[in-house]
Design an enzyme around this catalytic site. Sequence first.
Site, PDB file in Angstrom:
ATOM      1  CE  LYS A 124      -3.987   2.444   0.325  1.00 54.23           C
ATOM      2  NZ  LYS A 124      -2.999   2.727  -1.199  1.00 54.23           N
ATOM      3  CE  LYS A 184       4.741   7.490  -2.264  1.00 58.41           C
ATOM      4  NZ  LYS A 184       4.405   8.095  -1.317  1.00 58.41           N
ATOM      5  CG  ASP A 195       3.494  11.043  -2.869  1.00 60.30           C
ATOM      6  OD1 ASP A 195       3.472  10.875  -1.775  1.00 60.30           O
ATOM      7  OD2 ASP A 195       4.366  11.384  -3.448  1.00 60.30           O
ATOM      8  CB  THR A 235      -2.497  13.297   4.741  1.00 57.86           C
ATOM      9  OG1 THR A 235      -2.678  12.025   3.871  1.00 57.86           O
ATOM     10  CG2 THR A 235      -1.095  13.126   4.490  1.00 57.86           C
ATOM     11  CG  ASN A 276      -4.191  15.796  -0.375  1.00 59.66           C
ATOM     12  OD1 ASN A 276      -3.558  14.988   0.682  1.00 59.66           O
ATOM     13  ND2 ASN A 276      -4.912  16.331  -0.410  1.00 59.66           N
TER      14      ASN A 276
HETATM   15  P1  NDP Z   1       0.531  17.557  -4.134  1.00 57.96           P
HETATM   16  O1  NDP Z   1       1.294  17.575  -5.220  1.00 57.96           O
HETATM   17  O2  NDP Z   1      -0.660  17.922  -3.761  1.00 57.96           O
HETATM   18  O3  NDP Z   1       1.157  19.070  -3.114  1.00 57.96           O
HETATM   19  C1  NDP Z   1       2.520  19.152  -3.825  1.00 57.96           C
HETATM   20  C2  NDP Z   1       3.171  20.181  -3.313  1.00 57.96           C
HETATM   21  O4  NDP Z   1       4.767  20.472  -2.744  1.00 57.96           O
HETATM   22  C3  NDP Z   1       2.686  21.545  -4.102  1.00 57.96           C
HETATM   23  O5  NDP Z   1       2.860  23.180  -3.666  1.00 57.96           O
HETATM   24  C4  NDP Z   1       4.362  21.596  -4.778  1.00 57.96           C
HETATM   25  O6  NDP Z   1       4.617  22.249  -5.653  1.00 57.96           O
HETATM   26  C5  NDP Z   1       5.484  21.413  -3.913  1.00 57.96           C
HETATM   27  N1  NDP Z   1       6.564  20.846  -4.364  1.00 57.96           N
HETATM   28  C6  NDP Z   1       6.910  18.893  -4.714  1.00 57.96           C
HETATM   29  N2  NDP Z   1       7.988  19.372  -4.781  1.00 57.96           N
HETATM   30  C7  NDP Z   1       8.734  20.576  -4.498  1.00 57.96           C
HETATM   31  C8  NDP Z   1      10.001  20.464  -4.802  1.00 57.96           C
HETATM   32  N3  NDP Z   1      11.195  19.815  -5.281  1.00 57.96           N
HETATM   33  N4  NDP Z   1      10.310  21.992  -4.449  1.00 57.96           N
HETATM   34  C9  NDP Z   1       9.304  22.488  -3.403  1.00 57.96           C
HETATM   35  N5  NDP Z   1       8.582  22.570  -3.115  1.00 57.96           N
HETATM   36  C10 NDP Z   1       8.081  21.235  -4.536  1.00 57.96           C
HETATM   37  O7  NDP Z   1       1.261  16.685  -3.463  1.00 57.96           O
HETATM   38  P2  NDP Z   1       0.870  16.156  -1.584  1.00 57.96           P
HETATM   39  O8  NDP Z   1      -0.041  17.521  -1.024  1.00 57.96           O
HETATM   40  O9  NDP Z   1       0.188  15.028  -2.012  1.00 57.96           O
HETATM   41  O10 NDP Z   1       2.050  15.955  -0.892  1.00 57.96           O
HETATM   42  C11 NDP Z   1       3.014  16.553  -0.201  1.00 57.96           C
HETATM   43  C12 NDP Z   1       3.992  15.705   0.295  1.00 57.96           C
HETATM   44  O11 NDP Z   1       3.377  15.103   1.849  1.00 57.96           O
HETATM   45  C13 NDP Z   1       4.943  14.307  -0.219  1.00 57.96           C
HETATM   46  O12 NDP Z   1       6.143  14.554   0.406  1.00 57.96           O
HETATM   47  C14 NDP Z   1       4.024  12.978  -0.120  1.00 57.96           C
HETATM   48  O13 NDP Z   1       4.527  12.400  -0.450  1.00 57.96           O
HETATM   49  C15 NDP Z   1       3.387  13.527   1.238  1.00 57.96           C
HETATM   50  N6  NDP Z   1       2.103  13.049   1.808  1.00 57.96           N
HETATM   51  C16 NDP Z   1       1.165  12.798   0.998  1.00 57.96           C
HETATM   52  C17 NDP Z   1       0.113  12.343   1.839  1.00 57.96           C
HETATM   53  C18 NDP Z   1      -1.322  12.464   0.709  1.00 57.96           C
HETATM   54  O14 NDP Z   1      -1.961  11.663   1.256  1.00 57.96           O
HETATM   55  N7  NDP Z   1      -1.323  13.690  -0.622  1.00 57.96           N
HETATM   56  C19 NDP Z   1       0.354  10.918   2.604  1.00 57.96           C
HETATM   57  C20 NDP Z   1       1.225  11.001   3.686  1.00 57.96           C
HETATM   58  C21 NDP Z   1       3.187  11.870   2.567  1.00 57.96           C
HETATM   59  P3  NDP Z   1       4.727  22.729  -7.266  1.00 57.96           P
HETATM   60  O15 NDP Z   1       3.100  22.644  -7.039  1.00 57.96           O
HETATM   61  O16 NDP Z   1       5.204  23.798  -7.419  1.00 57.96           O
HETATM   62  O17 NDP Z   1       5.065  21.992  -7.689  1.00 57.96           O
HETATM   63  O1  2IT Z   2       2.696   9.164   1.320  1.00 56.38           O
HETATM   64  C1  2IT Z   2       1.759   8.610   1.932  1.00 56.38           C
HETATM   65  O2  2IT Z   2       1.677   7.940   2.966  1.00 56.38           O
HETATM   66  C2  2IT Z   2       1.043   8.642   0.620  1.00 56.38           C
HETATM   67  N1  2IT Z   2       0.973   9.128  -0.653  1.00 56.38           N
HETATM   68  C3  2IT Z   2      -0.695   8.284   1.183  1.00 56.38           C
HETATM   69  C4  2IT Z   2      -0.428   6.450   0.833  1.00 56.38           C
HETATM   70  C5  2IT Z   2      -2.418   5.747  -0.020  1.00 56.38           C
HETATM   71  O3  2IT Z   2      -1.966   4.620   0.095  1.00 56.38           O
HETATM   72  O4  2IT Z   2      -2.924   6.447   0.930  1.00 56.38           O
END
Ligand code: NDP
Ligand code: 2IT
Length: 444
Positions: free
Chosen positions: A90, A126, A166, A209, A240
């Site tokens: 997952k 992943k 993600d 999250t 997100n």
């Molecule tokens: P999104 O794509 O929704 O948002 C990512 C955000 O981070 C955007 O604002 C983006 O800016 C910025 N960003 C991404 N890459 C870079 C970079 N290299 N440098 C600067 N800014 C960056 O992703 P999520 O919010 O889903 O994910 C954010 C983090 O949370 C990640 O590390 C992900 O692995 C983690 N995560 C996500 C989960 C989920 O349920 N979605 C669960 C657990 C962890 P821009 O739009 O300009 O690229």
């Molecule tokens: O990093 C993470 O935990 C996620 N991007 C969510 C994974 C999931 O299966 O909901």
Amino acid sequence: MSYVDEVIERTVRENPCEPEFHQAIKEVLCSLRPVIAEHEDAYRRDALLERLVNPERQIKFRVPWIDDNGNARVNTGYRVQFNSAIGPYKGGLRLHPSVNLGIIKFLGFEQIFKNSLTGLPIGGGKGGSDFDPKGKSDREVMAFCESFMTELCKYIGANTDVPAGDIGTGAREIGYLFGQYKRLRGLFEGVLTGKGLSFGGSLTRTEATGYGLLYITEEMLRHNGLDIAGKTVTISGSGNVAIYAAEKAQQLGAKVLTVSDSNGWVYDPDGIDVAALKEIKEVKRQRLTAYGDYRPAAEYHAGKGVWTVKSDIALPCATQNELDLSDAKELVKNGVLAVCEGANMPTTPDATEFLKEQGVKFLPAKAANAGGVATSALEMSQDSERRYWTFEKVDKELKKIMVNLFDNINDAAKRYDMEGDYVAGANIAGFEKVADAMMAQGVV
Ligand code: NDP
Ligand code: 2IT
């Protein structure tokens, strides 16, 4: 050489050019030293650590698709099925130009322990691609997703491997991926999470999250005699995780001063307007430069700078290694009380060390952002029983999971005389269950 050092040395040697993966395994294995020492003979005999750091399977594939000009384009797709000791693989799919095998392996490795910490039966995996959805039309994103799933569908299923969102993978992408899976396999099943609410998605998954991050932050602060209400919060990212972290922080009475994207950052002294942020990012898919149209008093700055703003609580919610030692020094100079990781591995190892030394409360990603995958597992439960739960029910379960998770990592740290070290606590508590399952299942 100790067993831990041997395995680290060998893993680095056998997997060159994967610095993020090296960083993740070093962080986990080093903090497991006291646990490993207790069982060293048995673990060595069964090569437990060698098996833990080697994915059960890694799939790399070509993803050809046609752009709006009629040109053929090719990206690389990945799925790393890391560990299925406690449940089906997952974990999310990342779509970002920086994606490579080492990044997917670091994320998959972290996912093993995070998923274990949720207390739910999910293994670690992943995937993703170096495809960049930014600036692509809906048709191009659909073409990519259909091609990606045409290959991926051979390896996933509701009881084998369940991908999710993600970075770069949100509701739109999950919808296209699900449609193609269903068409190719002829199965309507919970093979992806984060689905639309009309086709098996769960209420609260979008928020989970960010909300979960705030639930565990609130619990950790309460445990340390602090109240989140009235505190100032700096957040990086505006995707997100960041959006729903900001929303819940404000609901709990804190003031959120910043958000960022990869081009720049916003400082809003009156508190971030979450409704405006949602419209900019979720509806219009614009850059943060548009924020000033909604809030003329807010400042927009190009480049990086969120961690220079004075706040009580810092929540990195963008990407890996976005908070380095100089940022940590700036945060400490400004009196930060807590850093809680919404993104995966956003704090560099030297910054983490420095923050801990300075007495800053530090919640690591695998605990702090586990609410997303936990709610994905609740979505899997709903899909299995072919029922939908209410928002309130899922939200209540999420909160309960995050509070229990904090208690477990806190207890694990105490058991090994490291009270307050939530990094060690999370690694130990996450590892114990997986190790137990792996030892019980023999050398597989
Ligand atoms: P999104 O794509 O929704 O948002 C990512 C955000 O981070 C955007 O604002 C983006 O800016 C910025 N960003 C991404 N890459 C870079 C970079 N290299 N440098 C600067 N800014 C960056 O992703 P999520 O919010 O889903 O994910 C954010 C983090 O949370 C990640 O590390 C992900 O692995 C983690 N995560 C996500 C989960 C989920 O349920 N979605 C669960 C657990 C962890 P821009 O739009 O300009 O690229
Ligand atoms: O990093 C993470 O935990 C996620 N991007 C969510 C994974 C999931 O299966 O909901």
